[in-house]
Enzyme design. Structure first.
Site, PDB file in Angstrom:
ATOM      1  N   ILE A  59      43.377 -10.291  29.296  1.00 34.63           N
ATOM      2  CA  ILE A  59      42.998 -10.754  27.962  1.00 34.63           C
ATOM      3  C   ILE A  59      44.201 -11.394  27.261  1.00 34.63           C
ATOM      4  O   ILE A  59      44.063 -12.401  26.578  1.00 34.63           O
ATOM      5  CB  ILE A  59      42.441  -9.579  27.114  1.00 34.63           C
ATOM      6  N   TYR A 170      42.287   7.808  28.547  1.00 40.14           N
ATOM      7  CA  TYR A 170      42.296   6.435  28.024  1.00 40.14           C
ATOM      8  C   TYR A 170      41.550   6.375  26.696  1.00 40.14           C
ATOM      9  O   TYR A 170      42.057   5.856  25.699  1.00 40.14           O
ATOM     10  CB  TYR A 170      41.647   5.501  29.050  1.00 40.14           C
ATOM     11  N   LYS A 174      42.920   5.506  22.837  1.00 40.35           N
ATOM     12  CA  LYS A 174      42.382   4.437  21.979  1.00 40.35           C
ATOM     13  C   LYS A 174      41.892   5.004  20.642  1.00 40.35           C
ATOM     14  O   LYS A 174      42.070   4.388  19.601  1.00 40.35           O
ATOM     15  CB  LYS A 174      41.252   3.679  22.702  1.00 40.35           C
TER      16      LYS A 174
END
Ligand SMILES: *[C@@H]1O[C@H](CO)[C@@H](O)[C@H](O)[C@H]1NC(C)=O
Length: 294
Positions: A59, A170, A174
């Site tokens: 990204i 993970y 976040k």
């Protein structure tokens, strides 16, 4: 038609349109709207200095390429190593005034929750949370010192809005980012410092190559196949830049029906839970590729 029924009709059409965008759109409703009425990236980033971490693939790379289309934007890229970051920092903050920091670097995970070693959690947080926090603190202090504001864009994830299968650490990392950066927004809202949290769903990027497993030092080392149902990195980059360019606080970027599920997770947790279980027990549950028990 009298005014009341006219008003009622317009309201109905508006509600139905919003619902349709939630169901079939590839971003949250506000971001979708800003694609049409907002400032396009080509204009938003003219003459701006933008620093992207993790800009060498995925990204980050797609964002850099999209930004390169706005001729005069100055783009600073940096990759994994800390010394590199510090070097870029001094170059970046020294001469120019940085406008936007896009914190994109991070690693994913595929690991069964009960088997995950605590050392993996710590390592993952070190990278996805603490290194990002450290850099953003330096930049915020710089913004405050210079006194003309600035913008921080954080590459979060849809995993920050719901728990995700085999990505416990993970997802946790976040969620943590949202706590940190929503607090920062609260503290600095009079200082013209904007925070944009970007939450992409599954995207074609090399994120599984380096993804953590349940064992320290081990990586998943897999690629997505083109048949997977994922958003392209280019589309994700464009939508992210719409959100950043229009200074939105949070954006969700994912193929349907993930956006709809995210709305449910955020606003109708009970319904979300029931629907997830229903979908799961009917074998329709979305499972990321490479999600083997490790
Ligand atoms: C910041 O958070 C406090 C609660 O801790 C709240 O009272 C205040 O209104 C918030 N300010 C902004 C600008 O969001």
């Amino acid at each position: 038609m009298d005014w009341v029924s006219l008003f009622g009709t317009i309201l109905c059409i508006l509600c139905i349109s919003v619902f349709i965008v939630m169901c079939i759109g590839d971003s949250d409703v506000l971001t979708a709207l800003y694609c049409y009425i907002g400032i396009q990236p080509v204009h938003a980033f003219r003459d701006k200095v933008i620093w992207i971490t993790g800009g060498s693939s995925g990204i980050g790379e797609a964002i850099a390429k999209e930004l390169a289309k706005c001729n005069s934007a100055k783009i600073v890229l940096s990759a994994r190593r800390k010394e590199e970051l510090l070097r870029v920092k001094s170059e970046c903050l020294g001469k120019n005034n940085l406008d936007v920091l896009i914190s994109n670097a991070g690693r994913s995970q595929r690991a069964a929750w009960p088997q995950t070693e605590l050392a993996v959690d710590k390592d993952l947080f070190e990278l996805n949370v603490f290194s990002l926090l450290n850099l953003n603190r330096i930049v915020v202090r710089h913004f405050l010192e210079v006194g003309r504001g600035g913008q921080l864009a954080i590459m979060s994830s849809i995993a920050a809005k719901m728990g995700v299968y085999h990505s416990g650490s993970y997802s946790g990392s976040k969620f943590a980012l949202h706590g940190y950066f929503n607090s920062l927004r609260n503290e600095t809202y009079t200082d013209n410092i904007d925070v944009t949290l970007i939450c992409p769903g599954p995207v074609f990027s090399p994120i599984l190559r380096n993804a953590f497993t349940s064992k320290l030092g081990q990586v998943v080392d897999q690629e997505y196949t083109s048949g997977d149902r994922r958003m392209t990195a280019d589309r994700c980059a464009y939508l992210s830049l719409i959100a950043i360019g229009n200074r939105l606080e949070e954006t969700w970027v994912a193929l349907s029906p993930i956006v709809l599920f995210t709305y449910l997770a955020a606003y109708q947790p009970y319904l979300f839970s029931k629907l997830s279980r229903f979908v799961h027990s009917n074998g329709l549950y979305f499972r990321a590729r490479g999600a083997k028990d490790r």
